[in-house]
Design a protein around this motif. Structure first.
Motif, PDB file in Angstrom:
ATOM      1  N   HIS A 235       0.862  -1.181   0.000  1.00 34.97           N
ATOM      2  CA  HIS A 235       0.000   0.000   0.000  1.00 34.97           C
ATOM      3  C   HIS A 235       0.898   1.229   0.000  1.00 34.97           C
ATOM      4  O   HIS A 235       1.970   1.253   0.605  1.00 34.97           O
ATOM      5  CB  HIS A 235      -0.942   0.002   1.215  1.00 34.97           C
ATOM      6  CG  HIS A 235      -0.242   0.176   2.531  1.00 34.97           C
ATOM      7  ND1 HIS A 235       0.346  -0.872   3.200  1.00 34.97           N
ATOM      8  CD2 HIS A 235      -0.028   1.273   3.289  1.00 34.97           C
ATOM      9  CE1 HIS A 235       0.881  -0.445   4.310  1.00 34.97           C
ATOM     10  NE2 HIS A 235       0.678   0.855   4.399  1.00 34.97           N
ATOM     11  N   TRP A 236       0.430   2.219  -0.698  1.00 30.59           N
ATOM     12  CA  TRP A 236       1.201   3.453  -0.860  1.00 30.59           C
ATOM     13  C   TRP A 236       0.295   4.637  -0.581  1.00 30.59           C
ATOM     14  O   TRP A 236      -0.768   4.772  -1.179  1.00 30.59           O
ATOM     15  CB  TRP A 236       1.770   3.535  -2.278  1.00 30.59           C
ATOM     16  CG  TRP A 236       2.329   4.883  -2.619  1.00 30.59           C
ATOM     17  CD1 TRP A 236       3.370   5.512  -2.027  1.00 30.59           C
ATOM     18  CD2 TRP A 236       1.854   5.765  -3.639  1.00 30.59           C
ATOM     19  NE1 TRP A 236       3.581   6.736  -2.607  1.00 30.59           N
ATOM     20  CE2 TRP A 236       2.662   6.912  -3.604  1.00 30.59           C
ATOM     21  CE3 TRP A 236       0.833   5.683  -4.572  1.00 30.59           C
ATOM     22  CZ2 TRP A 236       2.475   7.975  -4.473  1.00 30.59           C
ATOM     23  CZ3 TRP A 236       0.642   6.738  -5.440  1.00 30.59           C
ATOM     24  CH2 TRP A 236       1.457   7.871  -5.387  1.00 30.59           C
ATOM     25  N   ARG A 237       0.726   5.461   0.338  1.00 34.12           N
ATOM     26  CA  ARG A 237      -0.013   6.680   0.684  1.00 34.12           C
ATOM     27  C   ARG A 237       0.667   7.843  -0.027  1.00 34.12           C
ATOM     28  O   ARG A 237       1.833   8.153   0.246  1.00 34.12           O
ATOM     29  CB  ARG A 237      -0.025   6.893   2.200  1.00 34.12           C
ATOM     30  CG  ARG A 237      -0.873   8.067   2.660  1.00 34.12           C
ATOM     31  CD  ARG A 237      -0.714   8.256   4.158  1.00 34.12           C
ATOM     32  NE  ARG A 237      -1.501   9.371   4.655  1.00 34.12           N
ATOM     33  CZ  ARG A 237      -2.724   9.270   5.148  1.00 34.12           C
ATOM     34  NH1 ARG A 237      -3.295   8.079   5.229  1.00 34.12           N
ATOM     35  NH2 ARG A 237      -3.377  10.322   5.580  1.00 34.12           N
ATOM     36  N   SER A 238      -0.057   8.464  -0.911  1.00 29.52           N
ATOM     37  CA  SER A 238       0.533   9.501  -1.750  1.00 29.52           C
ATOM     38  C   SER A 238       0.651  10.817  -0.988  1.00 29.52           C
ATOM     39  O   SER A 238       0.020  11.024   0.056  1.00 29.52           O
ATOM     40  CB  SER A 238      -0.305   9.706  -3.006  1.00 29.52           C
ATOM     41  OG  SER A 238      -1.561  10.287  -2.679  1.00 29.52           O
ATOM     42  N   VAL A 254      -5.166  13.309  -0.964  1.00 30.44           N
ATOM     43  CA  VAL A 254      -4.213  12.272  -0.563  1.00 30.44           C
ATOM     44  C   VAL A 254      -4.906  10.927  -0.757  1.00 30.44           C
ATOM     45  O   VAL A 254      -5.996  10.701  -0.221  1.00 30.44           O
ATOM     46  CB  VAL A 254      -3.764  12.450   0.902  1.00 30.44           C
ATOM     47  CG1 VAL A 254      -2.823  11.332   1.313  1.00 30.44           C
ATOM     48  CG2 VAL A 254      -3.092  13.802   1.089  1.00 30.44           C
ATOM     49  N   THR A 255      -4.308  10.048  -1.531  1.00 25.17           N
ATOM     50  CA  THR A 255      -4.919   8.763  -1.867  1.00 25.17           C
ATOM     51  C   THR A 255      -4.131   7.621  -1.251  1.00 25.17           C
ATOM     52  O   THR A 255      -2.919   7.724  -1.023  1.00 25.17           O
ATOM     53  CB  THR A 255      -4.988   8.583  -3.388  1.00 25.17           C
ATOM     54  OG1 THR A 255      -3.666   8.650  -3.936  1.00 25.17           O
ATOM     55  CG2 THR A 255      -5.854   9.654  -4.026  1.00 25.17           C
ATOM     56  N   LEU A 256      -4.829   6.536  -1.016  1.00 17.11           N
ATOM     57  CA  LEU A 256      -4.228   5.297  -0.533  1.00 17.11           C
ATOM     58  C   LEU A 256      -4.401   4.251  -1.629  1.00 17.11           C
ATOM     59  O   LEU A 256      -5.526   3.907  -2.001  1.00 17.11           O
ATOM     60  CB  LEU A 256      -4.889   4.835   0.764  1.00 17.11           C
ATOM     61  CG  LEU A 256      -4.331   3.552   1.370  1.00 17.11           C
ATOM     62  CD1 LEU A 256      -2.890   3.742   1.807  1.00 17.11           C
ATOM     63  CD2 LEU A 256      -5.185   3.085   2.541  1.00 17.11           C
ATOM     64  N   VAL A 329      -8.181   9.454   0.931  1.00 16.91           N
ATOM     65  CA  VAL A 329      -8.256   9.393   2.386  1.00 16.91           C
ATOM     66  C   VAL A 329      -8.280  10.784   3.006  1.00 16.91           C
ATOM     67  O   VAL A 329      -8.676  10.948   4.166  1.00 16.91           O
ATOM     68  CB  VAL A 329      -7.081   8.585   2.969  1.00 16.91           C
ATOM     69  CG1 VAL A 329      -7.184   7.138   2.541  1.00 16.91           C
ATOM     70  CG2 VAL A 329      -5.743   9.162   2.535  1.00 16.91           C
ATOM     71  N   ARG A 330      -7.869  11.794   2.247  1.00 17.09           N
ATOM     72  CA  ARG A 330      -7.933  13.162   2.744  1.00 17.09           C
ATOM     73  C   ARG A 330      -8.064  14.102   1.549  1.00 17.09           C
ATOM     74  O   ARG A 330      -7.236  14.067   0.633  1.00 17.09           O
ATOM     75  CB  ARG A 330      -6.696  13.517   3.557  1.00 17.09           C
ATOM     76  CG  ARG A 330      -6.825  14.853   4.296  1.00 17.09           C
ATOM     77  CD  ARG A 330      -5.584  15.145   5.098  1.00 17.09           C
ATOM     78  NE  ARG A 330      -4.435  15.418   4.227  1.00 17.09           N
ATOM     79  CZ  ARG A 330      -3.180  15.509   4.655  1.00 17.09           C
ATOM     80  NH1 ARG A 330      -2.926  15.304   5.926  1.00 17.09           N
ATOM     81  NH2 ARG A 330      -2.206  15.755   3.815  1.00 17.09           N
TER      82      ARG A 330
END
Length: 405
Positions: A235-238, A254-256, A329-330
């Motif tokens: 998983h990568w949190r941008s 902000v995407t996961l 996610v944000r």
């Protein structure tokens, strides 16, 4: 004799006036001329005056209305005129309606890689074979040293070797040293440890030679170039990326991303850096899909996440990446519009609260007045009812304002 003529003329005058019809349409101009001395001509019985405009939505326009400001209008010859809409293609009788051919949108080019890049298992040996080859190389070097007489006497006695004067270092000894050293280096240099969730992409002189997904100790040709690839679920949190909502307002999202490497050779050799490629795909998808700030509409966030997942998965599939989900996610407004949008949201919340309070007050006033009148406690006329409603509304609004404060 003259008297009789006069009486006959007088008697004929009312008969003529009684036989004439009231002037309408074009006869209005003739009746106007009769006032100046001309004789009016009565229209034929049953004849309709001519219309100025003939269609479904217009009526007759009398001439005396059009020229009512003119003291002495002149008669105008009228002709029937028809105003109609121009018939378009397919509306004429016997003509087939023209159908517009659908314009096919130009498909977006799909990225592709070399079709020969397909993952296949590499040929490796068990680790025991490498260990045995390495030990054989070490034993060959020791035997060559004893053959050349380079083993110290004390070491020979300790190892129980027979006494041998030695033949010295000649070409044969050097060849034996080289063979034993190469065998030991290949044996020990090719040992590798396979780990769960890791794979090696092997290449020789720029050519793909296979992928190793085995675990445990194994022997791999040391001449092959090894590239380690992580094939676990990742998983990568941008970082905050530029985006926009349905109205075009600038956002930062902000995407996961949950993904993994499905084809190691395409992810390694088909693109320079598959992680950077995935990041660029996510950023491109955010530029095409409108997102909404979190907490506004839950369904829109789900739709945006599904659309982002579909787009990123389609772009990343040709390079061997499998994308499972791309979820914001944000989501927040960009710094240049954050203050204005914050004031706008506060104003919208204030308006919604005021509307809710007003609805509650109106319902309370209506319920109070209805109970008073239905139970017969008071008898109110229209003026008293209006005054009571006004007083109750002011009282309830003041009470709600004190409670809110």
């Amino acid at each position: 004799m003259s008297t009789n003529t006069t009486s006959s003329t007088d008697s004929s005058t009312p008969s003529t006036g009684s036989s004439t019809a009231p002037p309408t349409g074009s006869s209005a101009g003739a009746s106007a001329e009769s006032g100046t001395g001309a004789r009016a001509v009565a229209p034929e019985a049953g004849a309709r005056p001519a219309r100025l405009i003939h269609n479904e939505a217009t009526t007759e326009i009398p001439v005396h209305l059009l020229f009512r400001d003119d003291p002495a209008p002149s008669p105008v010859p009228l002709r029937p005129a028809v105003v109609a809409r121009r018939q378009g293609p397919g509306e004429r009788p016997g003509e087939r309606p023209a159908t517009r051919r659908p314009v096919n949108a130009r498909p977006r080019p799909v990225p592709s890689v070399d079709p020969e890049l397909r993952e296949r298992p590499a040929r490796v040996l068990p680790g025991a074979a490498g260990v045995a080859a390495g030990l054989c190389g070490v034993a060959g070097c020791a035997a060559t040293s004893w053959w050349a007489g380079l083993v110290p006497p004390l070491a020979a006695q300790a190892l129980g070797l027979p006494a041998y004067a030695g033949a010295g270092l000649g070409p044969a000894q050097w060849a034996a040293y080289a063979a034993a050293g190469v065998l030991g280096m290949f044996g020990f240099g090719g040992l590798a440890r396979g780990r769960t969730g890791r794979a090696w992409v092997l290449g020789l002189f720029g050519r793909y030679r296979g992928t190793v997904r085995r675990t445990g100790l194994m022997w791999v040709n040391p001449l092959l170039l090894r590239r380690r690839v992580d094939v676990r679920l990742r998983h990568w949190r941008s970082e905050p990326m530029p985006a926009a909502d349905g109205n075009g307002v600038a956002l930062r999202a902000v995407t996961l991303v949950v993904w993994r490497v499905r084809d190691t050779v395409k992810a390694t050799l088909g693109v320079e850096d598959h992680e950077t490629y995935l990041r660029e795909c996510v950023e491109a998808a955010l530029a095409r899909v409108p997102v909404e700030p979190l907490g506004t509409v839950r369904s829109s966030a789900d739709v945006a996440g599904d659309t982002l997942t579909r787009l990123v998965a389609a772009d990343a599939a040709p390079v061997g990446l499998e994308v499972f989900s791309v979820r914001p996610v944000r989501v927040e407004y960009a710094p240049e519009v954050a203050a204005a949008m914050h004031r706008r949201r506060i104003a919208a919340l204030d308006a919604a609260q005021r509307a809710s309070v007003l609805t509650s007050v109106v319902d309370s006033v209506e319920d109070t007045v209805t109970r008073l009148t239905m139970r017969g406690l008071v008898e109110l006329d229209d003026y008293e009812r209006k005054v009571l409603v006004k007083d109750l509304t002011v009282a309830f609004c003041a009470g709600r304002g004190d409670t809110g404060a």
